[in-house]
Design a protein around this motif. Structure first.
Motif, PDB file in Angstrom:
ATOM      1  N   GLY A 165      -5.891   9.728  -3.465  1.00  0.00           N
ATOM      2  CA  GLY A 165      -5.830   8.233  -3.311  1.00  0.00           C
ATOM      3  C   GLY A 165      -4.485   7.961  -2.834  1.00  0.00           C
ATOM      4  O   GLY A 165      -4.442   7.011  -2.096  1.00  0.00           O
ATOM      5  N   GLY A 166      -3.275   8.612  -3.236  1.00  0.00           N
ATOM      6  CA  GLY A 166      -2.100   8.270  -2.791  1.00  0.00           C
ATOM      7  C   GLY A 166      -1.924   8.607  -1.375  1.00  0.00           C
ATOM      8  O   GLY A 166      -1.532   7.852  -0.614  1.00  0.00           O
ATOM      9  N   LEU A 217       0.996  -1.259  -0.013  1.00  0.00           N
ATOM     10  CA  LEU A 217       0.009  -0.014   0.016  1.00  0.00           C
ATOM     11  C   LEU A 217       1.015   1.105  -0.033  1.00  0.00           C
ATOM     12  O   LEU A 217       0.521   2.297  -0.820  1.00  0.00           O
ATOM     13  CB  LEU A 217      -1.008   0.014   1.216  1.00  0.00           C
ATOM     14  CG  LEU A 217      -2.148  -0.841   1.070  1.00  0.00           C
ATOM     15  CD1 LEU A 217      -2.897  -0.742   2.360  1.00  0.00           C
ATOM     16  CD2 LEU A 217      -3.220  -0.035   0.036  1.00  0.00           C
ATOM     17  N   CYS A 251      -3.826   5.801   0.688  1.00  0.00           N
ATOM     18  CA  CYS A 251      -3.138   4.690   0.745  1.00  0.00           C
ATOM     19  C   CYS A 251      -1.786   4.689   1.680  1.00  0.00           C
ATOM     20  O   CYS A 251      -1.648   3.711   2.299  1.00  0.00           O
ATOM     21  CB  CYS A 251      -2.538   4.381  -0.879  1.00  0.00           C
ATOM     22  SG  CYS A 251      -3.706   3.807  -2.077  1.00  0.00           S
ATOM     23  N   VAL A 252      -1.138   5.600   1.563  1.00  0.00           N
ATOM     24  CA  VAL A 252       0.009   5.957   2.488  1.00  0.00           C
ATOM     25  C   VAL A 252      -0.480   5.816   4.066  1.00  0.00           C
ATOM     26  O   VAL A 252       0.058   5.461   4.847  1.00  0.00           O
ATOM     27  CB  VAL A 252       0.871   7.168   2.299  1.00  0.00           C
ATOM     28  CG1 VAL A 252       1.803   7.609   3.264  1.00  0.00           C
ATOM     29  CG2 VAL A 252       1.483   6.818   0.938  1.00  0.00           C
ATOM     30  N   LEU A 256       1.078   6.411  -6.894  1.00  0.00           N
ATOM     31  CA  LEU A 256      -0.079   7.500  -7.265  1.00  0.00           C
ATOM     32  C   LEU A 256       0.556   8.725  -7.151  1.00  0.00           C
ATOM     33  O   LEU A 256       0.062   9.610  -8.026  1.00  0.00           O
ATOM     34  CB  LEU A 256      -1.196   7.143  -6.213  1.00  0.00           C
ATOM     35  CG  LEU A 256      -2.032   5.788  -6.602  1.00  0.00           C
ATOM     36  CD1 LEU A 256      -3.036   5.526  -5.517  1.00  0.00           C
ATOM     37  CD2 LEU A 256      -2.471   5.919  -7.912  1.00  0.00           C
ATOM     38  N   GLY A 258       0.695   3.849  -2.912  1.00  0.00           N
ATOM     39  CA  GLY A 258       0.614   5.187  -2.674  1.00  0.00           C
ATOM     40  C   GLY A 258       1.525   6.157  -3.076  1.00  0.00           C
ATOM     41  O   GLY A 258       1.263   7.204  -3.752  1.00  0.00           O
TER      42      GLY A 258
END
Length: 59
Positions: free
Chosen positions: A36-37, A12, A40-41, A19, A16
């Motif tokens: 979105g990045g 993930l 995710c991070v 992204l 990220g």
């Protein structure tokens, strides 16, 4: 530390970062891809802090 949650968190995190890198290459969706990045991070950092921290509390 369990290997499976670590691999998920690492995947993930890397996704990220990817992204973040491609956010400027997606015309019209730059902010959405960048956000979105960030999500995710944030999830990748929350996995070791919350889930794995409780599992190893007997140390």
């Amino acid at each position: 530390m369990s290997v499976f949650p670590f691999l998920i968190a690492m995947a993930l995190f890397v996704f990220g970062m990817w992204l973040f890198g491609i956010a400027d290459a997606v015309p019209g969706f730059e902010a959405l891809v960048f956000f979105g990045g960030i999500v995710c991070v944030a999830i990748a950092l929350a996995i070791p802090v919350n889930i794995l921290g409780r599992r190893e509390s007997g140390v």
